[in-house]
Design a protein around this motif. Structure first.
Motif, PDB file in Angstrom:
ATOM      1  N   THR A  50       0.873  -1.177   0.000  1.00  0.00           N
ATOM      2  CA  THR A  50       0.000   0.000   0.000  1.00  0.00           C
ATOM      3  C   THR A  50       0.906   1.221   0.000  1.00  0.00           C
ATOM      4  N   ILE A  51       0.634   2.141  -0.896  1.00  0.00           N
ATOM      5  CA  ILE A  51       1.431   3.361  -0.954  1.00  0.00           C
ATOM      6  C   ILE A  51       0.609   4.496  -0.352  1.00  0.00           C
ATOM      7  N   CYS A  52       1.210   5.195   0.616  1.00  0.00           N
ATOM      8  CA  CYS A  52       0.501   6.309   1.250  1.00  0.00           C
ATOM      9  C   CYS A  52       1.190   7.610   0.893  1.00  0.00           C
ATOM     10  N   ILE A  53       0.378   8.610   0.583  1.00  0.00           N
ATOM     11  CA  ILE A  53       0.952   9.939   0.395  1.00  0.00           C
ATOM     12  C   ILE A  53      -0.040  10.978   0.883  1.00  0.00           C
ATOM     13  N   ARG A  54       0.480  11.913   1.706  1.00  0.00           N
ATOM     14  CA  ARG A  54      -0.384  12.931   2.321  1.00  0.00           C
ATOM     15  C   ARG A  54      -0.773  13.970   1.271  1.00  0.00           C
ATOM     16  N   PRO A  55      -1.934  14.578   1.389  1.00  0.00           N
ATOM     17  CA  PRO A  55      -2.433  15.513   0.363  1.00  0.00           C
ATOM     18  C   PRO A  55      -1.475  16.671   0.099  1.00  0.00           C
ATOM     19  N   GLU A  56      -0.748  17.087   1.151  1.00  0.00           N
ATOM     20  CA  GLU A  56       0.145  18.228   0.957  1.00  0.00           C
ATOM     21  C   GLU A  56       1.436  17.818   0.228  1.00  0.00           C
ATOM     22  N   ASP A  57       1.648  16.516   0.063  1.00  0.00           N
ATOM     23  CA  ASP A  57       2.865  16.054  -0.619  1.00  0.00           C
ATOM     24  C   ASP A  57       2.642  15.711  -2.094  1.00  0.00           C
ATOM     25  N   VAL A  58       1.429  16.022  -2.573  1.00  0.00           N
ATOM     26  CA  VAL A  58       1.189  15.850  -4.015  1.00  0.00           C
ATOM     27  C   VAL A  58       1.394  17.211  -4.678  1.00  0.00           C
ATOM     28  N   MET A  59       2.307  17.273  -5.669  1.00  0.00           N
ATOM     29  CA  MET A  59       2.606  18.568  -6.307  1.00  0.00           C
ATOM     30  C   MET A  59       1.862  18.685  -7.630  1.00  0.00           C
ATOM     31  N   ILE A  60       1.428  19.922  -7.924  1.00  0.00           N
ATOM     32  CA  ILE A  60       0.880  20.178  -9.253  1.00  0.00           C
ATOM     33  C   ILE A  60       2.000  20.797 -10.090  1.00  0.00           C
ATOM     34  N   VAL A  61       2.300  20.183 -11.217  1.00  0.00           N
ATOM     35  CA  VAL A  61       3.404  20.657 -12.063  1.00  0.00           C
ATOM     36  C   VAL A  61       2.887  21.770 -12.951  1.00  0.00           C
ATOM     37  N   ARG A  62       3.557  22.946 -12.848  1.00  0.00           N
ATOM     38  CA  ARG A  62       3.109  24.065 -13.683  1.00  0.00           C
ATOM     39  C   ARG A  62       3.369  23.734 -15.150  1.00  0.00           C
ATOM     40  N   PRO A  63       2.380  23.926 -15.994  1.00  0.00           N
ATOM     41  CA  PRO A  63       2.474  23.505 -17.397  1.00  0.00           C
ATOM     42  C   PRO A  63       3.618  24.216 -18.130  1.00  0.00           C
ATOM     43  N   ASP A  64       3.961  25.421 -17.682  1.00  0.00           N
ATOM     44  CA  ASP A  64       4.987  26.193 -18.395  1.00  0.00           C
ATOM     45  C   ASP A  64       6.393  25.803 -17.975  1.00  0.00           C
ATOM     46  N   VAL A  65       6.494  24.975 -16.938  1.00  0.00           N
ATOM     47  CA  VAL A  65       7.835  24.625 -16.451  1.00  0.00           C
ATOM     48  C   VAL A  65       8.151  23.204 -16.876  1.00  0.00           C
ATOM     49  N   LYS A  66       9.312  23.023 -17.447  1.00  0.00           N
ATOM     50  CA  LYS A  66       9.747  21.668 -17.826  1.00  0.00           C
ATOM     51  C   LYS A  66      10.228  20.956 -16.591  1.00  0.00           C
ATOM     52  N   THR A  67       9.891  19.718 -16.455  1.00  0.00           N
ATOM     53  CA  THR A  67      10.298  19.020 -15.237  1.00  0.00           C
ATOM     54  C   THR A  67      10.909  17.681 -15.569  1.00  0.00           C
ATOM     55  N   ASN A  68      11.869  17.267 -14.702  1.00  0.00           N
ATOM     56  CA  ASN A  68      12.415  15.929 -14.860  1.00  0.00           C
ATOM     57  C   ASN A  68      11.984  15.046 -13.702  1.00  0.00           C
ATOM     58  N   LYS A  69      10.907  15.489 -13.029  1.00  0.00           N
ATOM     59  CA  LYS A  69      10.430  14.719 -11.874  1.00  0.00           C
ATOM     60  C   LYS A  69       9.892  13.363 -12.324  1.00  0.00           C
ATOM     61  N   LYS A  70      10.099  12.383 -11.424  1.00  0.00           N
ATOM     62  CA  LYS A  70       9.495  11.073 -11.667  1.00  0.00           C
ATOM     63  C   LYS A  70       8.048  11.112 -11.214  1.00  0.00           C
ATOM     64  N   ASN A  71       7.355  10.019 -11.436  1.00  0.00           N
ATOM     65  CA  ASN A  71       5.990   9.859 -10.938  1.00  0.00           C
ATOM     66  C   ASN A  71       5.044  10.986 -11.351  1.00  0.00           C
ATOM     67  N   THR A  72       5.173  11.417 -12.589  1.00  0.00           N
ATOM     68  CA  THR A  72       4.187  12.413 -13.033  1.00  0.00           C
ATOM     69  C   THR A  72       3.010  11.702 -13.667  1.00  0.00           C
ATOM     70  N   LEU A  73       1.810  12.216 -13.304  1.00  0.00           N
ATOM     71  CA  LEU A  73       0.579  11.590 -13.778  1.00  0.00           C
ATOM     72  C   LEU A  73      -0.381  12.677 -14.249  1.00  0.00           C
ATOM     73  N   LEU A  74      -1.252  12.322 -15.162  1.00  0.00           N
ATOM     74  CA  LEU A  74      -2.244  13.257 -15.657  1.00  0.00           C
ATOM     75  C   LEU A  74      -3.575  13.015 -14.964  1.00  0.00           C
ATOM     76  N   GLY A  75      -4.273  14.114 -14.675  1.00  0.00           N
ATOM     77  CA  GLY A  75      -5.588  13.937 -14.038  1.00  0.00           C
ATOM     78  C   GLY A  75      -6.496  15.111 -14.275  1.00  0.00           C
ATOM     79  N   LYS A  76      -7.789  14.925 -13.915  1.00  0.00           N
ATOM     80  CA  LYS A  76      -8.758  15.990 -14.126  1.00  0.00           C
ATOM     81  C   LYS A  76      -9.341  16.382 -12.765  1.00  0.00           C
ATOM     82  N   ILE A  77      -9.427  17.729 -12.528  1.00  0.00           N
ATOM     83  CA  ILE A  77      -9.979  18.204 -11.242  1.00  0.00           C
ATOM     84  C   ILE A  77     -11.485  17.964 -11.242  1.00  0.00           C
TER      85      ILE A  77
END
Lengths: 362, 302, 239
Positions: free
Chosen positions: A278-305
């Motif tokens: 089971t993977i746990c992650i607190r709500p404050e530890d989920v980042m929203i990636v700004r569309p204008d910034v290029k990122t090399n972060k892992k674990n990026t996912l697409l979603g709809k609000i």
């Protein structure tokens, strides 16, 4: 440091109901020990047993090394005090309320006078001596209750949900008083259902659920490394993702977990490939990636609000992951949300912070 | 063990309460200037409610430095409580029951004291038409025939026994909707009779005392069967040695003496004593009782 | 005379009897107050002890005791009077005490009548004190005795109500005290066992309704005065 309480295989049954099951605990002298759990978890039962108000069905309680079964309850009880969840004062003056514990100990008048003054000062109610305690507000009455319980300088103070019936301002006043009392060298056992309160006050926390202790540890351990799914949920880890270990590579310090339709990468943990986790992650530890910034972060996912709920200074977003059944909860500051123009139905990219994820073997 | 202690504690508290109550009341309630002796007189409502006993007892109390405790009961009740040893002397009007009381050894030294008389009272319009009849039994017959409402004491009192005697003489067993036993004292019975405008048998004294409050009139009087003799009896000292036999005998002596008999003769004629205020009031112009212990002509010469 | 006229005349007579300090009425009132006062005082002591025992202790026969108390609460007073009369009669088992037709006999009767009521109401008063009050006392170091005393003090208002209920039952009693007291007043007008209530029965029996009502008004005034006094006392202790 010696033990204030040592609890061995403690068990309490009320009729059919098992209120406390096979509990083992150590509470150290001088610490603030939090007991965290939902209502009905057995917190009050445990405190009442510690205060020797009730007798355990099974098991032993040692107080300061003394087997409580073999000693006089009254004598031991006079070395501690409890404040009940229901704010309770007697129908008499504030002075007489606070003096009560000293009067039953047959202390002399001048001594009582001195100590009552000091206790009222401690809770910030100097000058309230002649008021009838029943006419006070909830917050004031609770402070009187604290003065009543500390005036005779107990070694331990047992607190049962001391802020449950109070507004946020009085809550912080009471929390302040708890810290002050603890500084005087009084051991505090604090039962609460508020995780933030336990986090702020306690040196160590035991999470109680359904009469059983799920986890004992420092606040950080409880909040960031919950040992069970219950603890994780209870301490506010909103996002829980089921998965299966795909790759475990100590050299690369990497763990690859296959979830629904995506993979998640976290630092290495000694888990066998194929283990369900089971993977746990607190709500404050989920980042929203700004569309204008290029990122090399892992674990990026697409979603709809799907929803935006204001929570004080923060906004709580509900997000449905693309091509998956998972819905995540994200807390971000209002100003950040405004800057990114977040709206319901908007698609965003998120990233799960690698080190903030906590893995529990299921 | 704890349970047993608790029960014992409860019993001790109960007992303490009981005895402290006894002690307190002994100390505080009984009159401070407690007279040397007390006499308990069990008697009927008529002697008390007319105020006669107030007139009789005051001189006696002064003469013997004692207090007379008067129990105001029905004749049956008065004899019964004396039988249980709760009185020193009885003053009642039910000859047969008195004889039985003496015969069974409860009482000694019965003396005739006085008599009053019974009257038949009823509504002014007299639906049974008995007014002026000489014979009480004939009047009762007429009441039964016309089925006029009749209220009976129904309490086995002297008055009730007299009423039954008259019914027996009339050869009638009174039953039916018109015949209503009340089970109360004379005053209450008169009040009920007044409310329902029926007939009843009453002693003259009680009727006269209440006359101003009611709308009932005397319809039958003077028949010898209506005479109502009172007797006084001391409690047998061999049966109840703790009772005050000496004072009881003194009381019997007193009310049958010229002094007592004169008080009886005059009471009601010129004055009566109000039982509430104990003040003298003007009388009815007629006596309520007639002395029997001393011949009336002899008494008038004394 | 109409019923209303009786009422008016009764009221006028009550005023007259009170303001002329009628010695008979005063004496009768004194006996009434002494008998009911002592009876209620003793009942209160017993009732609080019983209520405390039942509220704070577990013991064998507790259920039975509660049943007995509840039964006695509704006991017809005349039955109580009759039983006391038979017990105290000179030829009865307690005849040697010489108590029949005395104020003490009346006190015993009223004691038996008032105690169950005061106990019953006091038990519910103590029961209505929040459980936390007793627990707080204990946790602050009170012994069981200290705690019991504190809870009783917290139940003060209810216990006062209980005592007033008992006083009400005692002061209103007629039938039973008539049987055991004998309704005795001496020829000079001093009462021995005559109370306002039993005097009323005599006046009613004689058709003196106005006087009966006058005595009744005095009786009601007494009950009101008792309630009023308690009310003032309560307010004073609350400040």
């Amino acid at each position: 440091m010696s033990n204030m309480f040592l609890i061995k295989n403690l068990h309490k049954r009320y009729g059919e109901k098992e209120a406390l099951k096979d509990t083992n605990l150590e509470i150290k002298r001088g610490e603030i020990f939090g007991i965290l759990g939902p209502s009905g978890a057995g917190k009050t039962t445990l405190l009442r047993l510690l205060n020797l108000l009730d007798k355990p069905t099974n098991g032993k309680i040692f107080f300061d090394g003394i087997d409580t079964e073999s000693a006089s309850s009254l004598e031991l009880r006079r070395r501690m005090a409890m404040v009940f969840q229901k704010i309770t004062v007697f129908n008499m003056s504030v002075y007489d309320n606070v003096a009560y514990g000293l009067k039953v100990r047959k202390e002399n008048e001048t001594e009582i006078d001195k100590k009552v003054k000091r206790a009222l000062e401690l809770v910030g109610l100097s000058g309230y001596e002649n008021r009838n305690a029943k006419t006070l507000s909830g917050g004031e009455a609770q402070r009187v209750a604290f003065a009543m319980a500390t005036v005779f300088e107990p070694e331990v103070l047992l607190l049962d949900e001391p802020t449950a019936n109070l507004d946020p301002i009085n809550e912080s006043i009471i929390e302040d008083i708890v810290l002050r009392i603890n500084k005087l060298g009084i051991t505090v056992v604090l039962a609460t259902h508020k995780q933030a309160e336990a986090m702020r006050l306690a040196d160590r926390i035991a999470v109680l659920n359904n009469g059983k202790i799920e986890q004992i540890g420092k606040p950080d351990e409880i909040f960031y490394k919950p040992k069970t799914e219950f603890v994780a949920k209870f301490v506010g880890t909103k996002n829980i993702i089921e998965g299966k270990v795909k790759v475990a590579d100590p050299q690369a310090d990497m763990l690859k977990i296959a979830a629904d339709n995506f993979d998640i990468i976290t630092p290495y943990k000694p888990l066998k490939e194929g283990t369900y986790v089971t993977i746990c992650i607190r709500p404050e530890d989920v980042m929203i990636v700004r569309p204008d910034v290029k990122t090399n972060k892992k674990n990026t996912l697409l979603g709809k609000i799907t929803d935006i709920i204001p929570e004080g200074a923060m906004l709580r977003l509900h997000l449905l992951l693309k091509e998956s059944d998972y819905s995540l909860v994200i807390d971000i500051p209002r100003h950040a949300a405004k800057k990114m123009d977040l709206k319901v139905d908007k698609e965003v990219t998120i990233s799960l912070e690698e080190t903030a994820m906590h893995i529990i073997e299921s | 063990m704890k349970a047993i202690y608790s029960v014992i504690l409860a019993i001790v508290i109960l007992a303490l309460g009981f005895f402290s109550g006894y002690y307190l009341s002994q100390e505080k309630i009984s009159t401070p200037e407690k007279p040397a002796e007390e006499l308990v007189l069990a008697t009927t409502t008529s002697t008390v409610d007319t105020g006669l006993l107030d007139a009789l007892n005051k001189p006696f109390e002064e003469k013997y430095n004692c207090r007379v405790k008067v129990l105001r009961l029905g004749t049956g009740e008065a004899l019964k409580t004396a039988e249980m040893g709760n009185a020193d002397v009885v003053l009642v009007h039910a000859r047969k029951a008195e004889d039985k009381f003496v015969g069974e050894g409860y009482g000694v030294n019965r003396r005739d004291v006085m008599h009053n008389d019974f009257i038949v009272i009823g509504p002014l319009n007299d639906p049974a038409g008995i007014k002026g009849m000489k014979n009480a039994a004939d009047a009762f017959k007429k009441i039964a025939q016309t089925e006029s409402t009749f209220f009976s004491r129904g309490d086995n009192s002297g008055t009730h026994q007299k009423e039954r005697e008259i019914w027996a003489n009339a050869g009638i067993t009174p039953v039916g909707k018109w015949y209503k036993p009340v089970g109360k004292g004379m005053g209450d019975t008169i009040i009920i009779t007044n409310e329902k405008q029926g007939y009843t048998l009453s002693d003259r004294g009680t009727y006269l005392a209440m006359e101003k409050n009611i709308n009932l009139v005397i319809l039958i009087e003077g028949d010898p069967i209506l005479f109502n003799p009172y007797g006084v009896i001391a409690i047998n000292p061999s049966k109840y040695p703790k009772r005050n036999y000496q004072l009881a005998m003194a009381y019997i002596g007193y009310i049958t003496s010229p002094q007592g008999q004169k008080i009886i003769k005059d009471y009601g004629k010129y004055m009566i004593i109000d039982p509430l205020t104990k003040k003298q009031q003007s009388g009815y112009g007629q006596p309520l009782f007639y002395p029997d212990a001393i011949n009336i002509t002899v008494l008038e010469k004394l | 005379m109409s019923s209303l006229e009786f009422l008016f005349e009764g009221f006028a007579k009550a005023v007259e009897l009170i303001f002329t300090l009628n010695p008979y009425v005063i004496s009768v009132t004194q006996v009434q107050l002494k008998v009911s006062g002592i009876a209620v005082l003793l009942s209160t002591l017993t009732a609080i002890a019983l209520a405390t025992l039942i509220s704070f202790r577990k013991f064998v026969g507790k259920g039975l005791l509660i049943t007995i108390i509840n039964t006695f609460m509704g006991l017809p007073p005349v039955i109580v009077g009759l039983v006391v009369f038979i017990l105290l009669s000179t030829s009865g088992p307690l005849g040697f005490l010489n108590l029949i037709y005395t104020p003490t006999a009346m006190i015993i009767t009223q004691y038996i009548l008032a105690t169950p009521i005061i106990t019953g109401v006091a038990i519910s008063a103590i029961g209505s004190v929040e459980k936390e009050i007793g627990d707080t006392a204990l946790t602050l170091g009170a012994s069981k005795l200290d705690m019991t005393w504190l809870v009783i003090k917290e139940a003060k208002l209810g216990i006062i109500t209980a005592i007033l209920a008992g006083f009400g039952r005692a002061i209103a009693e007629v039938g039973s005290i008539l049987i055991v007291g004998g309704n005795i007043a001496f020829a000079d007008g001093t009462s021995y066992t005559r109370t306002l209530t039993t005097a009323i029965t005599i006046e009613t029996a004689m058709g003196n309704f106005a006087t009966a009502i006058a005595l009744g008004i005095i009786l009601i005034s007494l009950a009101l005065a008792a309630n009023f006094a308690v009310n003032i006392l309560q307010r004073r202790t609350e400040d």
